[in-house]
Design an enzyme around this catalytic site. Structure first.
Site, short mmCIF file in Angstrom:
data_model
loop_
_atom_site.label_atom_id
_atom_site.label_comp_id
_atom_site.label_asym_id
_atom_site.label_seq_id
_atom_site.Cartn_x
_atom_site.Cartn_y
_atom_site.Cartn_z
N HIS A 12 0.87 -1.18 0.00
CA HIS A 12 0.00 0.00 0.00
C HIS A 12 0.91 1.23 0.00
CE1 HIS A 12 -3.60 -2.43 0.83
NE2 HIS A 12 -2.79 -3.17 1.56
N ASP A 25 2.15 -7.13 2.42
CA ASP A 25 0.98 -6.36 2.85
C ASP A 25 1.43 -5.12 3.64
OD1 ASP A 25 -1.59 -5.45 3.26
OD2 ASP A 25 -2.18 -7.05 4.62
ZN LIG Z 1 -5.96 -7.22 2.34
#
Ligand SMILES: [Zn+2]
Length: 431
Positions: free
Chosen positions: A60, A303
């Site tokens: 992200h 992640d």
């Molecule tokens: Zn996720």
């Protein structure tokens, strides 16, 4: 001589070519080459491990819209320091990447400010709201490498079936965050004794298992590959293994935190151990490790989910889920998996290179002559302590302060240029 060198005397591990031997890696004009250029500078890397540049299928970068947490510059610096030369960005930005204009905007910003390769996913549904599908064809044409609603999960099975069919028509892989909302109910940690003792709302592994099974069935119906993101339960690992034995093109990734930590971590670290899916039981952790070791889970992906300190200070129930992972992942995996005795080093390297390469059909992830010279160098036994305050990431949210590790990233090369270096006498772009 920019982009030209000889990396001399390292242990070269390239799982795509089944290579594990001490040899030179030759780089000419930013590409791996079979023969050295005359007068090319020689870099002594004896004692280090030379790998294809690592690929992270799940980060992200928070751009656009949440750049107080991270942006493309800081996030890719964190990636380079963590040994990643290619990162795949999730579409849960603000606005979300559900239209070609937004996707092009991110890719254009990456061309200007990224220090590693940035690939961008597109949202499966408009606004990631799970009501109407995005335009898969337009997103594919704009350069999306896969479709996902990551951060949330498309709840309607019929709509997911349609989404996978459309993805198949345009040739895009589908990757899915598996969570049944009606069962998860936004629980802040794994349901069980720890959650009860802490008085925190729990979400059971069933929330993940239901959607993993649904996706396996949709994969069976469509024949189109579905990649399961951040798998966290023993049952989901068993289901993916069974599906693969049936010849279904289901793949999966595991995150370092699900390989190294359990729900007990929430007692000490509170919101800095809050993530989604949550840290699970020791039995789940062992099953995920076993899945990565036997290849059921072909990918380790971070992640990487930066959040500001004040956001994480909101307490277990209200703090956002996720931890930063790019700069700890390789050290954690070398420590826990390789030195911990559950995996051989070449297999761990494969989970960061060949595995993600195969899921998204990338050119990256190999040192085959002719390939772009993206290289990750490892110092496989160096003892060190993780200090998130020293991370390049803009955020600090993780439970790793003071964690003793064995093995670390020694250098990162993109297109034949040093982006990050701990080698004496070699300056990386970052320092
Ligand atoms: Zn996720």
């Amino acid at each position: 001589m920019e982009g030209t060198m000889i990396l001399r005397g390292g242990r070269v591990i390239d799982p795509v070519n089944g290579l594990d031997e001490v040899r030179d890696v030759v780089i000419v004009d930013g590409r791996v080459a079979a023969e050295a250029a005359p007068g090319a500078p020689v870099v002594d890397v004896a004692g280090l491990v030379v790998c294809p540049g690592f690929i992270d299928l799940h980060v992200h970068l928070r751009e656009p819209g949440q750049t107080h947490k991270e942006d493309i510059a800081s996030g890719t610096q964190a990636a380079a320091a963590g040994g990643f030369t290619t990162v795949v960005a999730m579409p849960n930005t603000n606005p979300p990447v559900d239209r070609p204009e937004i996707l092009e905007q991110v890719l254009s910003a990456a061309r200007e400010r990224a220090c590693v390769r940035v690939l961008q996913t597109g949202a499966l549904s408009q606004g990631r709201a799970g009501k109407a599908l995005s335009d898969a064809r337009a997103l594919a044409a704009a350069g999306a490498v896969a479709l996902t609603d990551d951060g949330t999960c498309l709840q309607d099975a019929g709509l997911m079936l349609e989404a996978v069919r459309r993805a198949a028509e345009v040739g895009l892989p589908v990757i899915d965050h598996c969570e049944d909302d009606s069962v998860a109910r936004h629980g802040a940690m794994n349901a069980g004794d720890f959650a009860q003792r802490l008085g925190v709302s729990g979400q059971p592994g069933l929330a993940e298992d239901l959607v993993v099974c649904r996706n396996i069935l949709i994969c069976r119906e469509t024949g189109w590959p579905i990649h399961i993101q951040h798998i966290s339960t023993a049952f989901s690992v068993a289901m993916v293994r069974a599906a693969q034995r049936h010849g279904l093109p289901v793949t999966a990734e595991a995150s370092p935190h699900h390989l190294c930590l359990t729900e007990a971590c929430c007692v000490l670290h509170g919101p800095n151990a809050k993530m989604n899916p949550p840290l699970r039981t020791e039995a789940d952790r062992q099953a995920v490790v076993a899945g990565v070791a036997d290849g059921t889970i072909g990918v380790i992906a971070t992640d990487h989910a930066p959040h500001a300190t004040e956001e994480k200070a909101a307490g277990m129930e209200r703090a956002p889920a996720g931890i930063v992972g790019l700069e700890a992942a390789v050290a954690l995996c070398l420590t826990e998996l390789v030195h911990g005795g559950s995996m051989a080093l070449p297999d761990v390297v494969a989970r960061f290179t060949r595995g993600p390469r195969e899921v998204l059909h990338l050119e990256a992830g190999t040192l085959t002559p002719g390939a772009a010279a993206d290289v990750t160098l490892l110092d496989p036994s160096a003892q060190h302590v993780l200090h998130p305050t020293q991370f390049y990431s803009r955020s600090r949210n993780c439970p790793y302060e003071g964690r003793l590790c064995r093995g670390r990233v020694a250098g990162t090369i993109v297109d034949g240029a040093w982006v990050y270096s701990r080698l004496p006498g070699i300056a990386g772009r970052l320092r």
